[in-house]
Design an enzyme around this catalytic site. Sequence first.
Site, PDB file in Angstrom:
ATOM      1  CE  LYS A  13      54.169  12.008 -24.826  1.00 60.34           C
ATOM      2  NZ  LYS A  13      55.067  13.063 -25.364  1.00 60.34           N
ATOM      3  NE  ARG A  88      49.758  16.669 -25.020  1.00 60.40           N
ATOM      4  CZ  ARG A  88      49.884  15.852 -26.061  1.00 60.40           C
ATOM      5  NH1 ARG A  88      49.551  14.600 -25.984  1.00 60.40           N
ATOM      6  NH2 ARG A  88      50.383  16.287 -27.194  1.00 60.40           N
ATOM      7  NE  ARG A 128      57.620  12.972 -34.688  1.00 61.06           N
ATOM      8  CZ  ARG A 128      56.901  13.041 -33.560  1.00 61.06           C
ATOM      9  NH1 ARG A 128      57.056  12.115 -32.626  1.00 61.06           N
ATOM     10  NH2 ARG A 128      56.067  14.040 -33.359  1.00 61.06           N
ATOM     11  NE  ARG A 161      53.040  14.535 -35.189  1.00 59.34           N
ATOM     12  CZ  ARG A 161      52.919  14.301 -33.892  1.00 59.34           C
ATOM     13  NH1 ARG A 161      53.164  13.094 -33.414  1.00 59.34           N
ATOM     14  NH2 ARG A 161      52.554  15.252 -33.064  1.00 59.34           N
ATOM     15  NE  ARG A 172      53.744  18.928 -31.019  1.00 58.87           N
ATOM     16  CZ  ARG A 172      54.554  18.106 -31.680  1.00 58.87           C
ATOM     17  NH1 ARG A 172      55.279  18.518 -32.697  1.00 58.87           N
ATOM     18  NH2 ARG A 172      54.643  16.851 -31.316  1.00 58.87           N
TER      19      ARG A 172
HETATM   20  P1  AMP Z   1      50.922  14.036 -30.010  1.00 63.00           P
HETATM   21  O1  AMP Z   1      50.849  13.066 -31.155  1.00 63.00           O
HETATM   22  O2  AMP Z   1      50.699  13.405 -28.682  1.00 63.00           O
HETATM   23  O3  AMP Z   1      52.171  14.881 -30.065  1.00 63.00           O
HETATM   24  O4  AMP Z   1      49.698  15.052 -30.199  1.00 63.00           O
HETATM   25  C1  AMP Z   1      49.580  15.860 -31.351  1.00 63.00           C
HETATM   26  C2  AMP Z   1      48.551  16.945 -31.098  1.00 63.00           C
HETATM   27  O5  AMP Z   1      47.267  16.351 -30.857  1.00 63.00           O
HETATM   28  C3  AMP Z   1      48.800  17.798 -29.870  1.00 63.00           C
HETATM   29  O6  AMP Z   1      49.692  18.875 -30.139  1.00 63.00           O
HETATM   30  C4  AMP Z   1      47.387  18.293 -29.542  1.00 63.00           C
HETATM   31  O7  AMP Z   1      46.989  19.304 -30.448  1.00 63.00           O
HETATM   32  C5  AMP Z   1      46.560  17.057 -29.843  1.00 63.00           C
HETATM   33  N1  AMP Z   1      46.422  16.175 -28.656  1.00 63.00           N
HETATM   34  C6  AMP Z   1      46.906  14.901 -28.501  1.00 63.00           C
HETATM   35  N2  AMP Z   1      46.571  14.408 -27.301  1.00 63.00           N
HETATM   36  C7  AMP Z   1      45.857  15.371 -26.673  1.00 63.00           C
HETATM   37  C8  AMP Z   1      45.250  15.475 -25.394  1.00 63.00           C
HETATM   38  N3  AMP Z   1      45.324  14.476 -24.496  1.00 63.00           N
HETATM   39  N4  AMP Z   1      44.598  16.634 -25.094  1.00 63.00           N
HETATM   40  C9  AMP Z   1      44.513  17.650 -25.965  1.00 63.00           C
HETATM   41  N5  AMP Z   1      45.086  17.620 -27.190  1.00 63.00           N
HETATM   42  C10 AMP Z   1      45.755  16.499 -27.544  1.00 63.00           C
END
Ligand code: AMP
Length: 222
Positions: A13, A88, A128, A161, A172
């Site tokens: 994404k 989400r 990554r 990360r 996740r």
């Molecule tokens: P990502 O970079 O999108 O993989 O997000 C990393 C982490 O940030 C996720 O595992 C959640 O803990 C938090 N996070 C990101 N976007 C959201 C969202 N829309 N709602 C809730 N938590 C989020």
Amino acid sequence: MRIILLGPPGAGKGTQAKDLAKELSLSHISTGDLLRQNVEEKTELGKAAVEFMHQGALVPDGLVNQMLKRRLTQADTQKGFILDGYPRNIRQAEALDDLLKAQQNKQVDFVFYLDASEPVIIQRLSGRLVCSKCGLNFHLKNMPPKKDMLCDRCGSNLYQRPDDQEKTIKKRLEVYRQEVSGLLQYYQQGNKLYSILADGDARVVLKKIMQLIEQHDDSSKV
Ligand code: AMP
């Protein structure tokens, strides 16, 4: 134009959002990046979010919705955006619809579901590497940087990360699976959803998205 990218962690994404943002001159909004920035800057939001993020759980809707609301009042988002990592769950999808409605009755135009298989996801995420400054992604095996742990583009340090550890990746994915079918249904009912296989080359995925936009764009949409 307002675009949402859905899909499991590791589906690409972020990569697609960056490329699409360039192609379409739209802002890329990643809620994960915004949250990580808050964590780094030790803001109140960052302090409230960090534990959820480290566990691979969702940050509570109220916090994320407020953060997005603030971001969507910024001028660069007025002509449109590409959302990566939000919504989400259905509650967030509804909150987004309400936010856009309040902005002169705007709406989401396209939702692209990037469908990637679990072995591909785990392989991508566990290798990554991310640039600490420009956010460019590398991969330990598939796309290693030219200089050890330094970004090819800007020379800054690369890092892994903390939530890209195998245990957290699994968590996740579990959280993702609980919510995704409801979200897909929500956007299918709204006639906005397009599904794309995302196991392969990112350039092929981008081409497919651009084709779908060209075929289905209704430029009279506000
Ligand atoms: P990502 O970079 O999108 O993989 O997000 C990393 C982490 O940030 C996720 O595992 C959640 O803990 C938090 N996070 C990101 N976007 C959201 C969202 N829309 N709602 C809730 N938590 C989020």
